[in-house]
Design a protein around this motif. Sequence first.
Motif, mmCIF file in Angstrom:
data_model
loop_
_atom_site.group_PDB
_atom_site.id
_atom_site.type_symbol
_atom_site.label_atom_id
_atom_site.label_comp_id
_atom_site.label_asym_id
_atom_site.label_seq_id
_atom_site.Cartn_x
_atom_site.Cartn_y
_atom_site.Cartn_z
ATOM 1 N N ALA A 338 0.841 -1.207 0.000
ATOM 2 C CA ALA A 338 0.000 0.000 0.000
ATOM 3 C C ALA A 338 0.872 1.251 0.000
ATOM 4 N N GLY A 339 0.565 2.175 -0.891
ATOM 5 C CA GLY A 339 1.322 3.410 -0.989
ATOM 6 C C GLY A 339 2.527 3.335 -1.899
ATOM 7 N N HIS A 340 2.877 2.150 -2.393
ATOM 8 C CA HIS A 340 4.004 2.048 -3.324
ATOM 9 C C HIS A 340 3.584 2.599 -4.688
ATOM 10 N N PRO A 341 4.471 3.305 -5.386
ATOM 11 C CA PRO A 341 4.079 3.940 -6.649
ATOM 12 C C PRO A 341 3.919 2.999 -7.833
ATOM 13 N N ALA A 342 4.204 1.718 -7.674
ATOM 14 C CA ALA A 342 4.041 0.783 -8.790
ATOM 15 C C ALA A 342 2.581 0.733 -9.220
ATOM 16 N N PRO A 343 2.288 0.524 -10.513
ATOM 17 C CA PRO A 343 0.900 0.419 -10.979
ATOM 18 C C PRO A 343 0.148 -0.668 -10.220
ATOM 19 N N TYR A 344 -1.141 -0.477 -10.062
ATOM 20 C CA TYR A 344 -1.930 -1.418 -9.253
ATOM 21 C C TYR A 344 -1.939 -2.816 -9.870
ATOM 22 N N GLN A 345 -1.826 -2.908 -11.218
ATOM 23 C CA GLN A 345 -1.786 -4.237 -11.840
ATOM 24 C C GLN A 345 -0.562 -5.028 -11.377
ATOM 25 N N GLU A 346 0.571 -4.337 -11.253
ATOM 26 C CA GLU A 346 1.780 -5.013 -10.819
ATOM 27 C C GLU A 346 1.684 -5.398 -9.351
ATOM 28 N N ARG A 347 1.121 -4.517 -8.526
ATOM 29 C CA ARG A 347 0.968 -4.850 -7.111
ATOM 30 C C ARG A 347 0.006 -6.015 -6.923
ATOM 31 N N LEU A 348 -1.038 -6.088 -7.745
ATOM 32 C CA LEU A 348 -1.957 -7.220 -7.686
ATOM 33 C C LEU A 348 -1.256 -8.521 -8.062
ATOM 34 N N ALA A 349 -0.447 -8.491 -9.118
ATOM 35 C CA ALA A 349 0.254 -9.691 -9.554
ATOM 36 C C ALA A 349 1.228 -10.178 -8.485
ATOM 37 N N ILE A 350 1.977 -9.260 -7.893
ATOM 38 C CA ILE A 350 2.916 -9.636 -6.838
ATOM 39 C C ILE A 350 2.172 -10.251 -5.654
ATOM 40 N N SER A 351 1.054 -9.668 -5.306
ATOM 41 C CA SER A 351 0.273 -10.172 -4.173
ATOM 42 C C SER A 351 -0.310 -11.550 -4.467
ATOM 43 N N PHE A 352 -0.700 -11.787 -5.708
ATOM 44 C CA PHE A 352 -1.330 -13.060 -6.062
ATOM 45 C C PHE A 352 -0.322 -14.195 -6.153
ATOM 46 N N PHE A 353 0.845 -13.935 -6.745
ATOM 47 C CA PHE A 353 1.794 -15.017 -7.004
ATOM 48 C C PHE A 353 2.658 -15.327 -5.776
ATOM 49 N N GLY A 354 2.002 -15.719 -4.693
ATOM 50 C CA GLY A 354 2.732 -16.217 -3.532
ATOM 51 C C GLY A 354 2.824 -17.721 -3.617
ATOM 52 N N ILE A 355 3.666 -18.224 -4.509
ATOM 53 C CA ILE A 355 3.713 -19.651 -4.811
ATOM 54 C C ILE A 355 4.311 -20.430 -3.643
ATOM 55 N N ARG A 356 3.619 -21.501 -3.254
ATOM 56 C CA ARG A 356 4.108 -22.392 -2.203
ATOM 57 C C ARG A 356 4.654 -23.659 -2.847
ATOM 58 N N GLY A 357 5.707 -24.257 -2.213
ATOM 59 C CA GLY A 357 6.304 -25.413 -2.859
ATOM 60 C C GLY A 357 7.167 -26.249 -1.945
ATOM 61 N N LEU A 358 8.322 -26.677 -2.454
ATOM 62 C CA LEU A 358 9.152 -27.670 -1.786
ATOM 63 C C LEU A 358 9.733 -27.172 -0.472
ATOM 64 N N GLY A 359 9.933 -25.862 -0.344
ATOM 65 C CA GLY A 359 10.433 -25.327 0.913
ATOM 66 C C GLY A 359 9.502 -25.633 2.071
ATOM 67 N N SER A 360 8.197 -25.617 1.829
ATOM 68 C CA SER A 360 7.236 -25.938 2.885
ATOM 69 C C SER A 360 7.406 -27.369 3.367
#
Length: 431
Positions: A338-360
Amino acid sequence: MDWYDVFLAIFGAVILLTAWLPLLLKELPLSLPMVCIGTGVLLTWSPLLPSDWANPLENRFITERMTEFVVIVSLMGAGLKLDRPIGWCNWQMTWRLLFIAMPITIAGVALLGWAVLGLGIAAALLLGAALAPTDPVLASDVQVGPPQSGEEDEVRFALTSEAGLNDGAAFPFVYLAIAIALSQASGEPFLADWLLIDVIWKVGAGVAIGWIGGWVMGHLTFRLPNRAALAKSNDGFAALGITCLAYGTTELANGYGFLAVFVAAVAFRAVERRHRYHRNLHSFAEQIERLVMMVLLVCFGAAIAEGTIFNALSWPVVFVAALILLVLRPLSGWISLAGHPAPYQERLAISFFGIRGLGSFYYVAYALGQAEFDDVQVIWVTVCCVVLVSIVIHGIAVTPIMSRLDRHRSSTRSAAGSPHRKPSATKRSCP
């Protein structure tokens, strides 16, 4: 039937798929991990192998060591391909995701584990710590490109650097879960030791040893006379040596090896940022990572088909998995940015792609070897369900979403009159 010969044939096929499939899947809404899991399912259902031929979760030690190895190799590769110098402003998105999004996610997952799944405090916290970090192994489709390739926009950089750092940053919470479980069994206090040793010392040792080791290796590689400089060899397997040396020495010093490996890679790049040898090192690390990842995911698919993992699957587990991936991670990521100047589309993509995997898988396997936890089967099935759903959802979504972002970014630059300008790797000012 000679099972050894069958194994060799299958292993050879997996190696060939490692090289070929990324080319085939590049423009499709599929990912390499999805194909690997499907291959494991088909092998288990086929007459080639017995139904119980592979289950990485039945052998905690093998699961721990194999996932540990693929994660540290992936962390080295992630650090090597970051062109942007480290700094408070340069990495502003990373720090926000690390210090805001990850603690929110840990607390949220732990709360869901306690309230919905009925886990105790220690088990719920372990679940939160295991599922909060994004995975550097399975997130290659949303990460930056090879060193000096110019493929380092804000979305790819944020997701790569976050995955590189939050594996080490989650460890204090894993150790807190272990400390609580041990304290519940013994009645001894734990908070002071956890804070001094597991937070201050281990984090400090990981950062210090990783940075010093990467700096020393960078000077040995690039700053010695030409006849002695390691860069003259062009041998990519040196990446594996740097990885194991950084990890092993840090673990011997009782520090966080995951953190040290990524920091060592970043420090190594800082010594000499533009040498072509970085591409050789990154390429070798990526090949090793991809091969081990495929083997593990084929085993995961086989274990899914065999049925042992999902015996404890229930609607509450499915509900929690959906909330983690579709609500908790996107919400915590959006709050942190919130408040970062990046376009909202990019902030949405970063927020969505929280990929979980082998580290878990590694965190759970490691913690179960250190202390006794209640409801172990529920922890395992929840982690496996989250990882499986993450692989499917993010694997399908990554190609269209990232392609759309690239087109939007290209059209924005064209409208600004600089269609050929690449993302800058120089220092940026804070907004």
